[in-house]
Write a protein that holds these residues in place. Sequence first.
Motif, PDB file in Angstrom:
ATOM      1  N   LEU A 183      -4.050  14.344 -20.905  1.00  0.00           N
ATOM      2  CA  LEU A 183      -4.269  13.596 -19.673  1.00  0.00           C
ATOM      3  C   LEU A 183      -3.578  14.328 -18.531  1.00  0.00           C
ATOM      4  N   PRO A 184      -4.097  14.209 -17.318  1.00  0.00           N
ATOM      5  CA  PRO A 184      -3.506  14.967 -16.203  1.00  0.00           C
ATOM      6  C   PRO A 184      -2.091  14.516 -15.885  1.00  0.00           C
ATOM      7  N   ARG A 185      -1.244  15.482 -15.530  1.00  0.00           N
ATOM      8  CA  ARG A 185       0.076  15.165 -14.994  1.00  0.00           C
ATOM      9  C   ARG A 185      -0.058  14.856 -13.513  1.00  0.00           C
ATOM     10  N   VAL A 186       0.874  14.072 -12.980  1.00  0.00           N
ATOM     11  CA  VAL A 186       0.937  13.812 -11.546  1.00  0.00           C
ATOM     12  C   VAL A 186       1.942  14.790 -10.944  1.00  0.00           C
ATOM     13  N   LEU A 187       1.470  15.604  -9.995  1.00  0.00           N
ATOM     14  CA  LEU A 187       2.311  16.594  -9.323  1.00  0.00           C
ATOM     15  C   LEU A 187       2.410  16.237  -7.853  1.00  0.00           C
ATOM     16  N   LEU A 188       3.632  16.067  -7.360  1.00  0.00           N
ATOM     17  CA  LEU A 188       3.882  15.818  -5.950  1.00  0.00           C
ATOM     18  C   LEU A 188       4.377  17.105  -5.304  1.00  0.00           C
TER      19      LEU A 188
ATOM     20  N   ARG B 298      -9.633  17.549  -7.727  1.00  0.00           N
ATOM     21  CA  ARG B 298      -9.226  18.292  -6.536  1.00  0.00           C
ATOM     22  C   ARG B 298      -7.888  17.756  -6.018  1.00  0.00           C
ATOM     23  N   PRO B 299      -7.071  18.610  -5.384  1.00  0.00           N
ATOM     24  CA  PRO B 299      -5.823  18.137  -4.772  1.00  0.00           C
ATOM     25  C   PRO B 299      -6.112  17.178  -3.619  1.00  0.00           C
ATOM     26  N   LEU B 300      -5.179  16.267  -3.384  1.00  0.00           N
ATOM     27  CA  LEU B 300      -5.277  15.300  -2.297  1.00  0.00           C
ATOM     28  C   LEU B 300      -4.191  15.619  -1.273  1.00  0.00           C
ATOM     29  N   LEU B 301      -4.613  15.983  -0.069  1.00  0.00           N
ATOM     30  CA  LEU B 301      -3.682  16.299   1.012  1.00  0.00           C
ATOM     31  C   LEU B 301      -3.459  15.034   1.836  1.00  0.00           C
ATOM     32  N   VAL B 302      -2.225  14.523   1.823  1.00  0.00           N
ATOM     33  CA  VAL B 302      -1.886  13.269   2.484  1.00  0.00           C
ATOM     34  C   VAL B 302      -1.056  13.591   3.718  1.00  0.00           C
ATOM     35  N   THR B 303      -1.550  13.222   4.885  1.00  0.00           N
ATOM     36  CA  THR B 303      -0.857  13.480   6.136  1.00  0.00           C
ATOM     37  C   THR B 303      -0.463  12.165   6.789  1.00  0.00           C
ATOM     38  N   GLY B 304       0.451  12.243   7.732  1.00  0.00           N
ATOM     39  CA  GLY B 304       0.898  11.054   8.446  1.00  0.00           C
ATOM     40  C   GLY B 304       2.299  11.243   8.975  1.00  0.00           C
ATOM     41  N   ARG B 305       2.749  10.257   9.743  1.00  0.00           N
ATOM     42  CA  ARG B 305       4.082  10.314  10.305  1.00  0.00           C
ATOM     43  C   ARG B 305       5.145  10.352   9.223  1.00  0.00           C
ATOM     44  N   PRO B 306       6.303  10.977   9.494  1.00  0.00           N
ATOM     45  CA  PRO B 306       7.410  10.882   8.532  1.00  0.00           C
ATOM     46  C   PRO B 306       7.805   9.428   8.312  1.00  0.00           C
ATOM     47  N   GLY B 307       8.110   9.097   7.062  1.00  0.00           N
ATOM     48  CA  GLY B 307       8.592   7.755   6.768  1.00  0.00           C
ATOM     49  C   GLY B 307       7.525   6.715   6.521  1.00  0.00           C
ATOM     50  N   THR B 308       6.254   7.107   6.429  1.00  0.00           N
ATOM     51  CA  THR B 308       5.194   6.129   6.160  1.00  0.00           C
ATOM     52  C   THR B 308       4.903   5.972   4.671  1.00  0.00           C
ATOM     53  N   GLY B 309       5.631   6.662   3.808  1.00  0.00           N
ATOM     54  CA  GLY B 309       5.472   6.464   2.371  1.00  0.00           C
ATOM     55  C   GLY B 309       4.447   7.362   1.720  1.00  0.00           C
ATOM     56  N   LYS B 310       4.232   8.548   2.270  1.00  0.00           N
ATOM     57  CA  LYS B 310       3.227   9.457   1.696  1.00  0.00           C
ATOM     58  C   LYS B 310       3.598   9.865   0.275  1.00  0.00           C
ATOM     59  N   SER B 311       4.865  10.197   0.063  1.00  0.00           N
ATOM     60  CA  SER B 311       5.296  10.644  -1.264  1.00  0.00           C
ATOM     61  C   SER B 311       5.176   9.540  -2.302  1.00  0.00           C
ATOM     62  N   SER B 312       5.308   8.288  -1.875  1.00  0.00           N
ATOM     63  CA  SER B 312       5.255   7.173  -2.813  1.00  0.00           C
ATOM     64  C   SER B 312       3.896   7.047  -3.489  1.00  0.00           C
ATOM     65  N   LEU B 313       2.856   7.579  -2.866  1.00  0.00           N
ATOM     66  CA  LEU B 313       1.526   7.491  -3.460  1.00  0.00           C
ATOM     67  C   LEU B 313       1.496   8.119  -4.844  1.00  0.00           C
ATOM     68  N   ALA B 314       2.165   9.255  -5.024  1.00  0.00           N
ATOM     69  CA  ALA B 314       2.177   9.915  -6.336  1.00  0.00           C
ATOM     70  C   ALA B 314       2.782   8.991  -7.393  1.00  0.00           C
TER      71      ALA B 314
ATOM     72  N   ARG C 298       0.798  -1.207   0.000  1.00  0.00           N
ATOM     73  CA  ARG C 298       0.000   0.000   0.000  1.00  0.00           C
ATOM     74  C   ARG C 298       0.830   1.255   0.000  1.00  0.00           C
ATOM     75  N   THR C 299       1.864   1.307   0.825  1.00  0.00           N
ATOM     76  CA  THR C 299       2.571   2.558   0.982  1.00  0.00           C
ATOM     77  C   THR C 299       3.823   2.673   0.149  1.00  0.00           C
ATOM     78  N   GLY C 300       4.259   1.628  -0.555  1.00  0.00           N
ATOM     79  CA  GLY C 300       5.484   1.731  -1.323  1.00  0.00           C
ATOM     80  C   GLY C 300       6.667   1.856  -0.388  1.00  0.00           C
ATOM     81  N   PRO C 301       7.850   2.268  -0.910  1.00  0.00           N
ATOM     82  CA  PRO C 301       9.042   2.333  -0.089  1.00  0.00           C
ATOM     83  C   PRO C 301       9.202   3.677   0.553  1.00  0.00           C
ATOM     84  N   ALA C 302      10.233   3.803   1.329  1.00  0.00           N
ATOM     85  CA  ALA C 302      10.636   5.113   1.799  1.00  0.00           C
ATOM     86  C   ALA C 302      11.126   5.913   0.624  1.00  0.00           C
ATOM     87  N   GLU C 303      11.110   7.257   0.829  1.00  0.00           N
ATOM     88  CA  GLU C 303      11.451   8.136  -0.278  1.00  0.00           C
ATOM     89  C   GLU C 303      12.862   7.923  -0.816  1.00  0.00           C
ATOM     90  N   ASP C 304      13.804   7.491   0.028  1.00  0.00           N
ATOM     91  CA  ASP C 304      15.187   7.426  -0.399  1.00  0.00           C
ATOM     92  C   ASP C 304      15.628   6.025  -0.813  1.00  0.00           C
TER      93      ASP C 304
END
Length: 417
Positions: A233-238, A127-143, A10-16
Amino acid sequence: MLPEDGGVGRTGPAEDAQDSHTEERPAAPEAEGAAGPDDDTAVRDASDHRWWIYRGTGQPLYDTDLGELLPPPPPWRRFTGGPALSPPPPDDEEIERRLGKIGTSSTRSDQLRREVDMVNAALLLRRPLLVTGRPGTGKSSLAYRISRELRLGRVLRWHITSRTTLRGGLYEYDAIGRVQDSAALHTLRRADGTAGPAIGEAGPRVADDEQLPGVGEYLHLGPLGTALLPYELPRVLLVDELDKSDQDLANDLLSVFEDGQFPIAELVRAHRLHPRVTVMTDDPGRSAEIVDGIVKCRAFPIVVITSNGEREFPPAFLRRCLRLRMPDPDRPQLVNMVMAHLLEAPSETSGSTRAEGLIDQFLRNSRERGGLAIDQLLNAVFVSTSGRFSGDEEALEDLVDALWHRLDGAGAESRTG
């Protein structure tokens, strides 16, 4: 034992987290054996959520694209920019580096169903999607998961800091560079006697900027500005870590998200002489033509805004966003992530068993230490299965404990488990 055909959770990897790139084309869903052992569950999940376009399975769309699946927008979110630009470049290597290899995952989890619901609502409502949560839970990976599954090409990433401004996300204009080029050209022409008469002398004088590159050569669209170009088609913007920004940035974004367009002041001033100007975009080596100094979108981008919850946003901003709280991944999701990134040879039982034990230990330590990041787990699995610590288990345990340091800045913890 870890499963032998892991996929992206679900959350993918860490950003790095990093991985090497390999070309893969997903098999057709109807191909024999493509759906795996959970065929019946997958069919039930699909029938229960017929309105879904994005399904969170980790499998790219097959034999179709988002343009065929996405219904028209609400009347108040319809934009008419044009002419339509060519599709964005692919970026499979970067997406695989962040997500790991393409696999499959089930939408049986309540957490995942909530995530997929909100992504699809953002798609339908533009509409924009605001994703919140603890650091390191893979929020950026959703994009990146959205881009890979819907086959939308390169993700535009706008990393936010305390110095970030709206103008920087839209475009940059190198006024100093243009002045310096003009001065250099004027000096060169005077040196070879072609600069014309000096001030006060008779005779015509040729303007220096006639031989300068066009104004578009000094303009560069940022990630937000590029996302608002008229793509079919829409671009994905993180928009990554918006809570790190100056307090006014969220308010500054309101009009851009509402209007789906913005002016480039330097081109608006010159639009009578130069109604069409070509500028560079945030995509490497790509350019776009701007008409009358206005960038106007055609398909509103899929905007994923991440926040670690370090501060609250204005009510007006929150009212225009859909909100998703990203919980900590559970054990099956962590297994999928580890398999997607690191266990390329599942037949190696010892590595699989060690990874399984590390996942259990990671979950315990995460609870005790106020939450750990996914990349801390991936780092530990990588060093533990590297073979560098054969016969020195104590050194390995010390290193793993050091890798799993607290994220809140507290002092070192004693090793647990």
